[in-house]
Design a protein around this motif. Structure first.
Motif, PDB file in Angstrom:
ATOM      1  N   GLU A  50      -1.996  27.490 -14.485  1.00  0.00           N
ATOM      2  CA  GLU A  50      -1.908  26.150 -13.931  1.00  0.00           C
ATOM      3  C   GLU A  50      -2.309  26.197 -12.469  1.00  0.00           C
ATOM      4  O   GLU A  50      -2.061  27.192 -11.786  1.00  0.00           O
ATOM      5  CB  GLU A  50      -0.487  25.593 -14.026  1.00  0.00           C
ATOM      6  CG  GLU A  50      -0.027  25.235 -15.418  1.00  0.00           C
ATOM      7  CD  GLU A  50       1.373  24.640 -15.393  1.00  0.00           C
ATOM      8  OE1 GLU A  50       1.488  23.408 -15.594  1.00  0.00           O
ATOM      9  OE2 GLU A  50       2.332  25.391 -15.144  1.00  0.00           O
ATOM     10  N   CYS A  51      -2.899  25.099 -11.980  1.00  0.00           N
ATOM     11  CA  CYS A  51      -3.256  24.989 -10.571  1.00  0.00           C
ATOM     12  C   CYS A  51      -2.489  23.820  -9.973  1.00  0.00           C
ATOM     13  O   CYS A  51      -2.415  22.741 -10.579  1.00  0.00           O
ATOM     14  CB  CYS A  51      -4.758  24.781 -10.411  1.00  0.00           C
ATOM     15  SG  CYS A  51      -5.321  24.817  -8.699  1.00  0.00           S
ATOM     16  N   HIS A  52      -1.919  24.032  -8.793  1.00  0.00           N
ATOM     17  CA  HIS A  52      -1.052  23.037  -8.184  1.00  0.00           C
ATOM     18  C   HIS A  52      -1.572  22.677  -6.793  1.00  0.00           C
ATOM     19  O   HIS A  52      -2.000  23.546  -6.035  1.00  0.00           O
ATOM     20  CB  HIS A  52       0.367  23.592  -8.079  1.00  0.00           C
ATOM     21  CG  HIS A  52       0.883  24.154  -9.370  1.00  0.00           C
ATOM     22  ND1 HIS A  52       1.590  23.411 -10.283  1.00  0.00           N
ATOM     23  CD2 HIS A  52       0.751  25.404  -9.913  1.00  0.00           C
ATOM     24  CE1 HIS A  52       1.896  24.166 -11.330  1.00  0.00           C
ATOM     25  NE2 HIS A  52       1.405  25.375 -11.128  1.00  0.00           N
ATOM     26  N   GLN A  53      -1.532  21.408  -6.473  1.00  0.00           N
ATOM     27  CA  GLN A  53      -1.989  20.950  -5.160  1.00  0.00           C
ATOM     28  C   GLN A  53      -0.850  21.041  -4.151  1.00  0.00           C
ATOM     29  O   GLN A  53       0.275  20.623  -4.427  1.00  0.00           O
ATOM     30  CB  GLN A  53      -2.497  19.518  -5.225  1.00  0.00           C
ATOM     31  CG  GLN A  53      -3.089  19.029  -3.905  1.00  0.00           C
ATOM     32  CD  GLN A  53      -3.684  17.630  -4.020  1.00  0.00           C
ATOM     33  OE1 GLN A  53      -3.502  16.951  -5.023  1.00  0.00           O
ATOM     34  NE2 GLN A  53      -4.402  17.217  -2.992  1.00  0.00           N
ATOM     35  N   VAL A  54      -1.141  21.610  -2.985  1.00  0.00           N
ATOM     36  CA  VAL A  54      -0.159  21.710  -1.899  1.00  0.00           C
ATOM     37  C   VAL A  54      -0.827  21.268  -0.603  1.00  0.00           C
ATOM     38  O   VAL A  54      -2.053  21.157  -0.511  1.00  0.00           O
ATOM     39  CB  VAL A  54       0.385  23.149  -1.744  1.00  0.00           C
ATOM     40  CG1 VAL A  54       1.156  23.575  -2.984  1.00  0.00           C
ATOM     41  CG2 VAL A  54      -0.737  24.137  -1.443  1.00  0.00           C
ATOM     42  N   SER A  55      -0.016  21.048   0.415  1.00  0.00           N
ATOM     43  CA  SER A  55      -0.531  20.665   1.725  1.00  0.00           C
ATOM     44  C   SER A  55      -1.204  21.860   2.400  1.00  0.00           C
ATOM     45  O   SER A  55      -1.058  23.009   1.982  1.00  0.00           O
ATOM     46  CB  SER A  55       0.607  20.152   2.612  1.00  0.00           C
ATOM     47  OG  SER A  55       1.224  19.035   2.048  1.00  0.00           O
ATOM     48  N   HIS A  56      -1.918  21.568   3.472  1.00  0.00           N
ATOM     49  CA  HIS A  56      -2.492  22.641   4.278  1.00  0.00           C
ATOM     50  C   HIS A  56      -1.361  23.447   4.913  1.00  0.00           C
ATOM     51  O   HIS A  56      -0.281  22.925   5.181  1.00  0.00           O
ATOM     52  CB  HIS A  56      -3.397  22.056   5.361  1.00  0.00           C
ATOM     53  CG  HIS A  56      -4.243  23.075   6.049  1.00  0.00           C
ATOM     54  ND1 HIS A  56      -3.775  23.841   7.095  1.00  0.00           N
ATOM     55  CD2 HIS A  56      -5.523  23.471   5.833  1.00  0.00           C
ATOM     56  CE1 HIS A  56      -4.730  24.657   7.500  1.00  0.00           C
ATOM     57  NE2 HIS A  56      -5.796  24.452   6.747  1.00  0.00           N
ATOM     58  N   ALA A  57      -1.617  24.723   5.149  1.00  0.00           N
ATOM     59  CA  ALA A  57      -0.578  25.600   5.683  1.00  0.00           C
ATOM     60  C   ALA A  57      -0.015  25.114   7.007  1.00  0.00           C
ATOM     61  O   ALA A  57       1.143  25.405   7.336  1.00  0.00           O
ATOM     62  CB  ALA A  57      -1.126  27.022   5.835  1.00  0.00           C
ATOM     63  N   THR A  58      -0.806  24.380   7.783  1.00  0.00           N
ATOM     64  CA  THR A  58      -0.329  23.892   9.079  1.00  0.00           C
ATOM     65  C   THR A  58       0.499  22.625   8.970  1.00  0.00           C
ATOM     66  O   THR A  58       1.078  22.176   9.960  1.00  0.00           O
ATOM     67  CB  THR A  58      -1.520  23.637  10.023  1.00  0.00           C
ATOM     68  OG1 THR A  58      -2.416  22.696   9.401  1.00  0.00           O
ATOM     69  CG2 THR A  58      -2.271  24.931  10.311  1.00  0.00           C
TER      70      THR A  58
END
Length: 343
Positions: A50-58
């Motif tokens: 599965e692939c999950h969307q996350v925010s940018h590391a910053t």
């Protein structure tokens, strides 16, 4: 019953993230591999469960998102595959208390993620080419007097070859020093003997090195485009000496050139390199070894020599008919069979 471990690889839209997944696919250990990236339209989803969307590391919410994702999926190990994520996650031990982070500790990252601090640390134990802090014009002048032009100017904190400036004259040098953030100056290394990427893995009672002579694509990605296994003893011994001088355990990458005067360091990358999948195909399983070490498993000496191999990166396509990105096997009917050694 064989235990299955759940692994989350970040930056799955990038070359390193995808290479880590491919490396883990070759393991004898059983993994359920998930990926995450900043975009939902990530073609890396074709490689993971599965692939999950996350925010940018910053983003201020990034760590909480990753921690929640790890809890929801029951993630045992997280492998960050981009420099910003490594930098953020290595300091998030409390938030990720139930998940093991597979990367170098903060002390190693801060020392060897900075090219100037790295050579200052290594100078007493490793033969290096002339170098200077780019903000110290007298030191830069001494390098030029020692070696002449061309000279290399690059940012102290960067990876890959895209941020490297090869300057041929004083005017170009001044311009590069003025436009490069925290410049680091290094003598230009002739590549008469070739450029090498050397993977090093060290843990208690076990150490291994694997060396690829490589070529970098002049435009795309700044990473290895073509590579061939070449266990040159002078190269591997020099790289191992560098690794031991860092005191780092686990996986690191040493980049060097073989000059007329012998091997000379280009830089140390205190992380997995994009050749991690190619190394695994040869039998150097540093991604798996890193996880096994975190589990307290003893890594045994290799039973067989590395499998001789040439590696070539290439571009490919995936399609989404509504169920996520995937490749069409008809496009490359011989790819998997040839990799498996079938004719």
């Amino acid at each position: 019953m064989t235990k299955t471990y759940t692994v989350l690889v970040t930056g799955i839209g990038g070359i390193l993230g995808q290479s880590l997944v491919k490396a883990l696919r070759l393991s004898e250990t059983t993994f359920d591999i998930h990926g995450c990236d900043v975009t939902a339209e990530c073609y890396g989803q074709a490689l993971v469960q599965e692939c999950h969307q996350v925010s940018h590391a910053t983003d201020p919410g990034y760590i909480d998102e990753i921690a929640k994702l790890c809890t929801t999926l029951g993630v045992d190990f997280i492998i960050p595959a981009s420099d910003p994520e490594i930098e953020i996650l290595v300091g998030a031990d409390t938030a990720l208390a139930s998940t093991s982070l597979i990367c170098q500790p903060e002390e190693i990252l801060s020392t060897f993620g900075d090219k100037l601090i790295a050579v200052e640390h290594l100078a007493s134990s490793i033969t290096l080419s002339p170098w200077a802090d780019g903000t110290d014009r007298k030191a830069v002048k001494r390098v030029v007097e020692q070696t002449g032009f061309p000279i290399i100017v690059k940012a102290r904190r960067s990876s890959g070859s895209r941020a490297v400036n090869k300057v041929e004259d004083p005017e170009s040098l001044d311009r590069a020093l003025e436009t490069t953030r925290e410049p680091f100056v290094q003598a230009y290394l002739d590549d008469s003997g070739g450029e090498y990427s050397v993977g090093i893995f060290r843990c208690d009672g076990f150490e291994e090195a694997i060396s690829f002579r490589r070529e970098i694509h002049p435009i795309m990605s700044g990473c290895s485009w073509f590579a061939e296994l070449d266990q040159d003893s002078e190269v591997t011994q020099y790289a191992m000496q560098v690794a031991k001088s860092t005191s780092a355990l686990g996986s690191i990458n040493v980049q060097l050139r073989v000059t007329r005067d012998g091997p000379r360091l280009l830089e140390v990358n205190p992380r997995f390199s994009s050749l991690v999948a190619a190394r695994a195909a040869c039998g150097f399983m540093d991604a798996e070894w890193s996880i096994l070490t975190a589990l307290g498993t003893t890594i045994c000496p290799l039973k067989h020599p590395y499998r001789p191999m040439r590696f070539h990166r290439f571009t490919h396509e995936v399609v989404d008919f509504g169920d996520g990105y995937m490749g069409l096997p008809e496009w490359s009917p011989y790819l998997h069979s040839h990799v498996a050694g079938e004719k």
